[in-house]
Design a protein around this motif. Structure first.
Motif, PDB file in Angstrom:
ATOM      1  N   ILE A 136       0.843  -1.198   0.000  1.00  0.00           N
ATOM      2  CA  ILE A 136       0.000   0.000   0.000  1.00  0.00           C
ATOM      3  C   ILE A 136       0.881   1.252   0.000  1.00  0.00           C
ATOM      4  CG2 ILE A 136      -1.711   1.321   1.323  1.00  0.00           C
ATOM      5  CD1 ILE A 136      -2.687  -1.460   2.428  1.00  0.00           C
ATOM      6  N   ILE A 139       2.120   1.900  -3.413  1.00  0.00           N
ATOM      7  CA  ILE A 139       1.078   2.414  -4.311  1.00  0.00           C
ATOM      8  C   ILE A 139       0.830   3.893  -4.032  1.00  0.00           C
ATOM      9  CG2 ILE A 139      -1.349   2.191  -4.999  1.00  0.00           C
ATOM     10  CD1 ILE A 139      -1.074  -0.837  -4.264  1.00  0.00           C
ATOM     11  N   ALA A 145      -2.827   6.038  -4.900  1.00  0.00           N
ATOM     12  CA  ALA A 145      -3.716   5.804  -3.766  1.00  0.00           C
ATOM     13  C   ALA A 145      -3.678   7.040  -2.883  1.00  0.00           C
ATOM     14  CB  ALA A 145      -3.258   4.578  -2.984  1.00  0.00           C
ATOM     15  N   PHE A 154      -7.672   3.170  -3.505  1.00  0.00           N
ATOM     16  CA  PHE A 154      -6.977   3.098  -4.791  1.00  0.00           C
ATOM     17  C   PHE A 154      -7.690   4.017  -5.771  1.00  0.00           C
ATOM     18  CE2 PHE A 154      -5.855   1.372  -8.913  1.00  0.00           C
ATOM     19  CZ  PHE A 154      -4.517   1.018  -8.757  1.00  0.00           C
ATOM     20  N   LEU A 197      -7.839  -0.030   0.071  1.00  0.00           N
ATOM     21  CA  LEU A 197      -6.629  -0.818   0.295  1.00  0.00           C
ATOM     22  C   LEU A 197      -6.459  -1.072   1.787  1.00  0.00           C
ATOM     23  CD1 LEU A 197      -4.229   1.117  -2.111  1.00  0.00           C
ATOM     24  CD2 LEU A 197      -5.206  -1.143  -2.492  1.00  0.00           C
ATOM     25  N   ILE A 222      -6.069  -6.638  -1.486  1.00  0.00           N
ATOM     26  CA  ILE A 222      -4.622  -6.461  -1.349  1.00  0.00           C
ATOM     27  C   ILE A 222      -3.909  -7.722  -0.863  1.00  0.00           C
ATOM     28  CG2 ILE A 222      -4.644  -5.545   1.019  1.00  0.00           C
ATOM     29  CD1 ILE A 222      -2.568  -4.063  -1.841  1.00  0.00           C
ATOM     30  N   SER A 225      -2.729  -9.876  -3.784  1.00  0.00           N
ATOM     31  CA  SER A 225      -1.618  -9.236  -4.500  1.00  0.00           C
ATOM     32  C   SER A 225      -0.325  -9.386  -3.713  1.00  0.00           C
ATOM     33  CB  SER A 225      -1.915  -7.748  -4.707  1.00  0.00           C
ATOM     34  OG  SER A 225      -2.904  -7.570  -5.688  1.00  0.00           O
ATOM     35  N   SER A 252      -9.163  -5.701  -9.448  1.00  0.00           N
ATOM     36  CA  SER A 252      -8.446  -4.841  -8.510  1.00  0.00           C
ATOM     37  C   SER A 252      -7.035  -5.363  -8.263  1.00  0.00           C
ATOM     38  CB  SER A 252      -9.191  -4.774  -7.173  1.00  0.00           C
ATOM     39  OG  SER A 252     -10.511  -4.337  -7.384  1.00  0.00           O
ATOM     40  N   GLU A 253      -6.932  -6.661  -8.195  1.00  0.00           N
ATOM     41  CA  GLU A 253      -5.620  -7.267  -8.002  1.00  0.00           C
ATOM     42  C   GLU A 253      -4.656  -6.857  -9.109  1.00  0.00           C
ATOM     43  OE1 GLU A 253      -6.686 -11.459  -6.719  1.00  0.00           O
ATOM     44  OE2 GLU A 253      -4.539 -11.588  -7.095  1.00  0.00           O
ATOM     45  N   GLN A 256      -3.637  -3.140  -8.597  1.00  0.00           N
ATOM     46  CA  GLN A 256      -2.695  -2.937  -7.488  1.00  0.00           C
ATOM     47  C   GLN A 256      -1.301  -3.427  -7.839  1.00  0.00           C
ATOM     48  OE1 GLN A 256      -4.541  -5.499  -4.755  1.00  0.00           O
ATOM     49  NE2 GLN A 256      -5.998  -4.008  -3.982  1.00  0.00           N
ATOM     50  N   SER A 257      -1.270  -4.657  -8.330  1.00  0.00           N
ATOM     51  CA  SER A 257       0.032  -5.259  -8.612  1.00  0.00           C
ATOM     52  C   SER A 257       0.742  -4.538  -9.740  1.00  0.00           C
ATOM     53  CB  SER A 257      -0.145  -6.733  -8.974  1.00  0.00           C
ATOM     54  OG  SER A 257      -0.639  -7.439  -7.869  1.00  0.00           O
ATOM     55  N   CYS A 260       2.221  -1.412  -8.252  1.00  0.00           N
ATOM     56  CA  CYS A 260       3.266  -1.704  -7.275  1.00  0.00           C
ATOM     57  C   CYS A 260       4.508  -2.305  -7.922  1.00  0.00           C
ATOM     58  CB  CYS A 260       2.695  -2.640  -6.241  1.00  0.00           C
ATOM     59  SG  CYS A 260       3.819  -2.958  -4.895  1.00  0.00           S
TER      60      CYS A 260
END
Length: 495
Positions: A136, A139, A145, A154, A197, A222, A225, A252-253, A256-257, A260
């Motif tokens: 997090i 991100i 985020a 996010f 997140l 999260i 991920s 969403s995964e 995020q990934s 990141c």
RNA sequence: GGUCCUUUGGCCGAGUGGCUAGGCACAGCUCUGCAAAAGCUUCUACAGCGGUUCGAAUCCGCUAGGGACCUCCA
């Protein structure tokens, strides 16, 4: 031959080419252990167990990661459990980790019943709070985020301006923004499509952790991920789960990934379809689910009896994993009979003697049987077409039974074909489809006792004392043991 | 409302344009002291309408039914 799998991301079948030759990394969304698993949950675990087994058979060294969700969006279930236990006495509250432990144990027990191989790594969300927080933080650093009142969200709109948000689930961001749903914390979000997140915890919230943003708990997406990245790296081969997880969870995964790790996380996305009941998805929200313990015991009004885990596994494998599978008591009964018949034939195959002087080989039959076996791998390679493999096995069954009953000469098949049958059936039935002997009476004393009973009955029969022989058979029948008189004069029994 | 999927014989369920998927149930026959099992045979369907094609369950369009996701969800 090469394995092809249907990639939900590209919406087509693709040849499986691992990122690292010889290795396969596979992540499957595991259970939320806040309640008991039901029949619908069994499907992904059986499906991906077969994939795991098949990849292994294909020679890959597979790392199979399946998480346990034991934190996060867990609040309400926790309360529910409290209510049950603590309604009369507030002191009898279930400790959250107690609840988690209970259902984790139950889940493991069910997986064992289904003969699912344990994953290589089974990480828990609560065991990876630090990793999630680190993710997090990154991100936030990347600017995707933002924090509001101790919660972190996010920024989907910003993400979508640069990346293809919605590709996996076929979603269009504008449509998502139009939805007029009233959700908790909506006012905190800059945008309706944004997702949490990290959520700030109210004091009543039982599970909460220290974080740079205050006490709180991780968002649902999260954990996968963070754990997938930790154990499989930023880019890995296969990610599996139920179709209903495509949105918002997997979408969403990806987001995020991607932010990141600066790359999209998954090469092949695989989704199993739902198990339905009366044409409707079996699920918690519809309250139409049958738990696994109910399935096994038969303690449910929709069931006429209990079904063995292997029957259920077979039932699942009889349909393709991307089709819906409609549950009904009748369908289960049919699967049970079919499975027993198939297994019976399998046992006969293993006891067949290979006759080297095969003079009377029926070339046509021999070819047919070999062709049917050739197709096992072709079908499995085609996106795990287990129903077709099973269909081919059933085409072989009459041949086997006929040989046993001497309706077909035992030399009709070449010795090497019989050896191959023994090998292939064991390989596919046991190693790949993961099915097991439904007759679990390998207790030695019990077997010997049965031998004695059968012998006594045979003696009565040969004395034409049918009163006695029938009495034995009927009584055994009553306690669930079926005695069959074979053509060669012997008798066999099954539970 | 948006996006997508689906509709196969009594039931479940494969089906990648051309040859019977398979299972269960039912019926008949064979085997058998009887029973059970097994074998053989029978039952041959693709929601409706139209189109493409030499040929469609399979491709296209329309209509009707069912469902999933859009919220926790395997």
């Amino acid at each position: 031959m090469a394995l092809s799998i249907y990639n939900s991301y590209t919406k087509k079948k693709e040849e499986f080419i691992p990122i690292t030759p010889g290795y396969a990394g596979m992540y499957v969304c595991g259970p939320t252990v806040s309640g008991e698993s039901h029949l619908g949950h069994a499907r992904p675990y059986v499906t991906f167990d077969v994939l795991y087994r098949y990849l292994t058979y294909k020679g890959y060294k597979v790392r199979y990661v399946r998480n346990i969700t034991d934190a996060g969006h867990f609040e309400e279930e926790g309360r529910e459990a409290e209510d049950k236990v603590g309604k009369k006495a507030k002191l009898e509250k279930l400790e959250p980790m107690e609840l988690v432990q209970k259902y984790t144990n139950l889940f493991h027990w069910a997986m064992k019943q289904f003969n699912c191989i344990e994953p290589s790594i089974e990480p828990t969300a609560t065991g990876h709070i630090v990793e999630q927080q680190e993710m997090i933080k990154k991100i936030i650093e990347e600017g995707y985020a933002y924090e509001v009142n101790g919660s972190v969200y996010f920024d989907v709109e910003k993400y979508a301006s640069k990346y293809d948000y919605g590709k996996l689930s076929g979603r269009i961001l504008d449509d998502l923004l139009e939805t007029t749903r009233q959700l908790e914390g909506q006012d905190e979000k800059r945008n309706k499509a944004d997702f949490a997140l990290w959520k700030a915890a109210t004091p009543e919230h039982i599970m909460q952790w220290q974080s740079p943003w205050g006490m709180g708990f991780p968002g649902w997406h999260i954990e996968c991920s963070a754990m997938a990245t930790k154990y499989l790296g930023p880019y890995f081969d296969i990610h599996g789960g139920g179709m209903d997880l495509q949105f918002p969870h997997h979408e969403s995964e990806i987001a995020q990934s991607t932010i990141c790790n600066h790359e999209a996380p998954v090469k092949y996305w695989m989704h199993n379809n739902m198990i339905t009941i009366n044409g409707r998805k079996m699920g918690k929200s519809y309250n139409n689910f049958i738990t696994l313990t109910e399935m096994f015991s038969g303690r449910n009004d929709l069931l006429s009896k209990g079904f063995s885990p292997m029957t259920i596994r077979f039932f699942i494998l009889q349909s393709h994993y991307r089709s819906t599978l409609d549950f009904s008591n009748e369908a289960l009964l049919a699967s049970e009979k079919a499975f027993l018949r198939l297994w019976d034939a399998y046992r006969i195959i293993q006891s067949l003697k290979t006759d080297e002087n095969s003079i009377s080989v029926d070339e046509e039959l021999d070819n047919k049987v070999n062709n049917l076996m050739d197709e096992f791998e072709i079908f499995m390679d085609d996106d795990l077409a287990t129903p077709k493999v099973i269909a081919n096995m059933f085409e072989i069954v009459p041949v086997i039974n006929s040989i046993k009953d001497k309706q077909i000469a035992s030399g009709s098949l070449k010795a090497e074909t019989i050896s191959r049958l023994q090998l292939m059936f064991r390989l596919y039935l046991e190693d790949i489809l993961g099915l097991q002997d439904p007759f679990k009476a390998d207790n030695k004393k019990f077997s010997e006792l049965m031998d004695l009973v059968i012998e006594l009955r045979s003696r009565a029969k040969s004395d034409k004392d049918y009163v006695t022989s029938d009495k034995i058979r009927e009584h055994l029948n009553k306690i669930g043991i079926v005695v069959k008189d074979e053509k060669d004069g012997t008798a066999s029994w099954t539970i």
